[in-house]
Write an enzyme that holds these catalytic residues in place. Structure first.
Site, mmCIF file in Angstrom:
data_model
loop_
_atom_site.group_PDB
_atom_site.id
_atom_site.type_symbol
_atom_site.label_atom_id
_atom_site.label_comp_id
_atom_site.label_asym_id
_atom_site.label_seq_id
_atom_site.Cartn_x
_atom_site.Cartn_y
_atom_site.Cartn_z
ATOM 1 N N ARG A 103 1.008 -1.108 0.036
ATOM 2 C CA ARG A 103 -0.146 -0.023 0.015
ATOM 3 C C ARG A 103 0.636 1.268 0.058
ATOM 4 O O ARG A 103 1.992 1.308 0.488
ATOM 5 C CB ARG A 103 -1.051 -0.085 1.438
ATOM 6 C CG ARG A 103 -2.118 -0.912 1.057
ATOM 7 C CD ARG A 103 -3.145 -0.249 0.179
ATOM 8 N NE ARG A 103 -4.464 -1.283 0.503
ATOM 9 C CZ ARG A 103 -4.702 -2.411 -0.666
ATOM 10 N NH1 ARG A 103 -3.790 -2.539 -1.536
ATOM 11 N NH2 ARG A 103 -5.883 -3.009 -0.539
ATOM 12 N N HIS A 151 -1.773 1.162 -9.477
ATOM 13 C CA HIS A 151 -2.499 -0.044 -8.443
ATOM 14 C C HIS A 151 -3.301 -1.063 -9.256
ATOM 15 O O HIS A 151 -4.303 -1.014 -9.181
ATOM 16 C CB HIS A 151 -3.138 0.923 -7.499
ATOM 17 C CG HIS A 151 -3.864 0.231 -6.170
ATOM 18 N ND1 HIS A 151 -4.100 0.578 -5.016
ATOM 19 C CD2 HIS A 151 -3.923 -1.223 -6.144
ATOM 20 C CE1 HIS A 151 -4.291 -0.543 -4.252
ATOM 21 N NE2 HIS A 151 -4.315 -1.517 -4.967
HETATM 22 P P1 NDP Z 1 -2.019 -11.659 4.337
HETATM 23 O O1 NDP Z 1 -2.983 -10.800 5.611
HETATM 24 O O2 NDP Z 1 -2.690 -12.976 3.813
HETATM 25 O O3 NDP Z 1 -0.632 -11.514 4.854
HETATM 26 C C1 NDP Z 1 -0.059 -10.499 5.422
HETATM 27 C C2 NDP Z 1 1.553 -10.849 5.868
HETATM 28 O O4 NDP Z 1 2.185 -9.688 6.313
HETATM 29 C C3 NDP Z 1 1.324 -11.939 6.955
HETATM 30 O O5 NDP Z 1 2.437 -12.801 6.771
HETATM 31 C C4 NDP Z 1 1.751 -11.166 8.000
HETATM 32 O O6 NDP Z 1 2.428 -11.792 9.171
HETATM 33 C C5 NDP Z 1 2.700 -10.084 7.617
HETATM 34 N N1 NDP Z 1 2.650 -8.835 8.456
HETATM 35 C C6 NDP Z 1 1.418 -7.966 8.735
HETATM 36 N N2 NDP Z 1 2.122 -7.133 9.458
HETATM 37 C C7 NDP Z 1 3.521 -7.306 9.817
HETATM 38 C C8 NDP Z 1 4.698 -6.861 10.556
HETATM 39 N N3 NDP Z 1 4.041 -5.800 11.370
HETATM 40 N N4 NDP Z 1 5.463 -7.309 10.722
HETATM 41 C C9 NDP Z 1 5.858 -8.334 9.978
HETATM 42 N N5 NDP Z 1 5.124 -9.029 9.273
HETATM 43 C C10 NDP Z 1 3.649 -8.321 9.139
HETATM 44 O O7 NDP Z 1 -2.308 -10.722 3.325
HETATM 45 P P2 NDP Z 1 -2.199 -10.923 1.776
HETATM 46 O O8 NDP Z 1 -0.871 -11.471 1.282
HETATM 47 O O9 NDP Z 1 -3.597 -11.389 1.147
HETATM 48 O O10 NDP Z 1 -2.077 -9.365 0.990
HETATM 49 C C11 NDP Z 1 -1.092 -8.234 1.488
HETATM 50 C C12 NDP Z 1 -1.205 -7.083 0.945
HETATM 51 O O11 NDP Z 1 -1.410 -7.005 -0.361
HETATM 52 C C13 NDP Z 1 -2.633 -6.526 1.276
HETATM 53 O O12 NDP Z 1 -2.997 -6.193 2.678
HETATM 54 C C14 NDP Z 1 -2.891 -5.272 0.313
HETATM 55 O O13 NDP Z 1 -2.437 -4.170 0.956
HETATM 56 C C15 NDP Z 1 -1.881 -5.622 -0.671
HETATM 57 N N6 NDP Z 1 -2.495 -5.879 -2.030
HETATM 58 C C16 NDP Z 1 -2.262 -5.151 -3.118
HETATM 59 C C17 NDP Z 1 -2.706 -5.227 -4.301
HETATM 60 C C18 NDP Z 1 -2.233 -4.553 -5.466
HETATM 61 O O14 NDP Z 1 -2.913 -4.766 -6.443
HETATM 62 N N7 NDP Z 1 -1.373 -3.843 -5.484
HETATM 63 C C19 NDP Z 1 -3.613 -6.288 -4.522
HETATM 64 C C20 NDP Z 1 -3.891 -7.039 -3.418
HETATM 65 C C21 NDP Z 1 -3.452 -7.203 -1.992
HETATM 66 P P3 NDP Z 1 1.672 -12.936 9.985
HETATM 67 O O15 NDP Z 1 1.895 -14.274 8.906
HETATM 68 O O16 NDP Z 1 2.509 -13.213 11.185
HETATM 69 O O17 NDP Z 1 0.241 -12.711 10.246
HETATM 70 C C1 OXD Z 2 -6.696 -5.234 -2.822
HETATM 71 C C2 OXD Z 2 -6.019 -4.327 -3.929
HETATM 72 O O1 OXD Z 2 -6.275 -5.170 -1.686
HETATM 73 O O2 OXD Z 2 -6.815 -4.541 -4.988
HETATM 74 O O3 OXD Z 2 -7.338 -6.356 -3.316
HETATM 75 O O4 OXD Z 2 -5.280 -3.460 -3.773
#
Ligand code: NDP
Ligand code: OXD
Length: 307
Positions: A222, A270
């Site tokens: 993000r 994005h």
């Molecule tokens: P998940 O919730 O499945 O995974 C998040 C990961 O980040 C987990 O492994 C979590 O750790 C880790 N994490 C969260 N906070 C911290 C921290 N403070 N320190 C270390 N590790 C941390 O999310 P997704 O994989 O589904 O998606 C990730 C992000 O991708 C979304 O939130 C969104 O912002 C972004 N996204 C962007 C898109 C785009 O088009 N650019 C499209 C879709 C998503 P733990 O395993 O320990 O919980």
């Molecule tokens: C999502 C994105 O979070 O599109 O799915 O960014």
């Protein structure tokens, strides 16, 4: 038991068609055509704003996206479950985007683009994938899928998460105490962290300085996670060689922003991935079934943790 959809109406038409086909017994409405607010049990939205508090019998809020930072949780009653999007189309898109970005970095395409503009025909020494260490911040649904694909190219792969994770063929780091070691072994850093208080401004000079000189970044998390001024400075100094940026703060990136004209920066609006309406309906219907059966829903977020 009506479902209300509030997001892009063009994609909404695909949702409506798929709902009608798979769940003809569940009425599907598209905001602002709410009908009787008391009938709405499930809300599907990218940004519901204050809508959730106007629906007296609402039972679940589904985010249309994988992220939930765009939801204002303070405007969703505290007892309502909030579920993020977990569906294969989103994963597929992200794997494609990040794979292409890492290969472009690995095969020096930023430098070749500059050479092309200057009409320079000059091969750059080819490095084997085994010498390009990839690291992903976030080992969730997307980070894990990306690593599972990248390791097939032979890149040494690592991931970093809050709590300990295991991914086959991937060196897994967890917690703040391991961050420096993770960064020190990472030539291409990919950010797939959710936006929370802990990750806002995370990609800053401290992170860039802890990477090997000449590392590259791929930012698909993000926008507010990246301190753009620190990135520009790191690019100027050669600490960061190149960057692929899909998310910025603000979005859209202002036309006069200096990031646009950086020769080794690629910007996309994005689009790294997007929820695929067809498979998303399947995922939502499975969660509705689980909810009605009193089973845990897939992707229900921890509201206190913020993701
Ligand atoms: P998940 O919730 O499945 O995974 C998040 C990961 O980040 C987990 O492994 C979590 O750790 C880790 N994490 C969260 N906070 C911290 C921290 N403070 N320190 C270390 N590790 C941390 O999310 P997704 O994989 O589904 O998606 C990730 C992000 O991708 C979304 O939130 C969104 O912002 C972004 N996204 C962007 C898109 C785009 O088009 N650019 C499209 C879709 C998503 P733990 O395993 O320990 O919980
Ligand atoms: C999502 C994105 O979070 O599109 O799915 O960014």
């Amino acid at each position: 038991m009506t479902v209300l959809y509030k997001s892009d109406p063009v994609r909404g038409a695909i949702w409506a068609e798929r709902f009608a086909k798979l769940a003809p017994d569940i009425p599907f409405r598209m905001w602002p055509d709410v009908g009787d607010p008391a009938a709405i049990r499930y809300l599907l939205a990218w940004q519901p704003d204050g809508l959730a508090v106007t629906l007296p019998n609402l039972e679940v809020v589904f985010s249309i996206g994988a992220g939930v930072d765009q939801l204002d949780l303070s405007r969703i009653p505290a007892d309502l479950p909030v579920v993020r999007m977990i569906e294969p189309g989103l994963v597929h898109g992200m794997v494609e985007y990040v794979t292409e970005a890492v290969l472009a970095i690995h095969r020096d395409l930023f430098d070749y683009a500059m050479q092309q503009r200057a009409r320079v025909w000059q091969p750059i020494q080819l490095h084997p994938a085994a010498s390009r260490r990839v690291g992903v911040l976030g080992l969730g649904m997307l980070g894990t899928a990306v690593l599972e694909r990248l390791r097939l190219f032979g890149f040494p792969c690592a991931g970093w998460s809050r709590s300990p994770r295991e991914v086959e063929g991937v060196e897994c780091f967890s917690g703040d105490a391991t961050l420096a070691a993770f960064l020190a072994r990472t030539d291409v850093l990919i950010c797939l962290l959710p936006l929370t208080d802990a990750t806002r401004g995370f990609l800053d000079q401290r992170i860039f300085g802890a990477l090997p000189k000449g590392a590259s970044i791929v930012q698909v998390g993000r926008g507010p996670q990246l301190v753009i001024g620190d990135l520009l400075d790191a690019l100027d100094r050669g600490q960061i060689h190149s960057a692929v940026i899909d998310v910025t703060d603000p979005e859209p990136l202002p036309v006069d922003h200096p990031l646009w004209t950086q020769p080794r920066v690629r910007i996309t609006p994005h689009i790294a991935s997007a929820t695929c309406a067809v498979t998303a309906v399947d995922a939502v219907l499975e969660n509705v079934r689980r909810h009605r059966a009193g089973e845990p829903m897939i992707g229900q977020i921890d509201r206190a943790r913020g993701y």
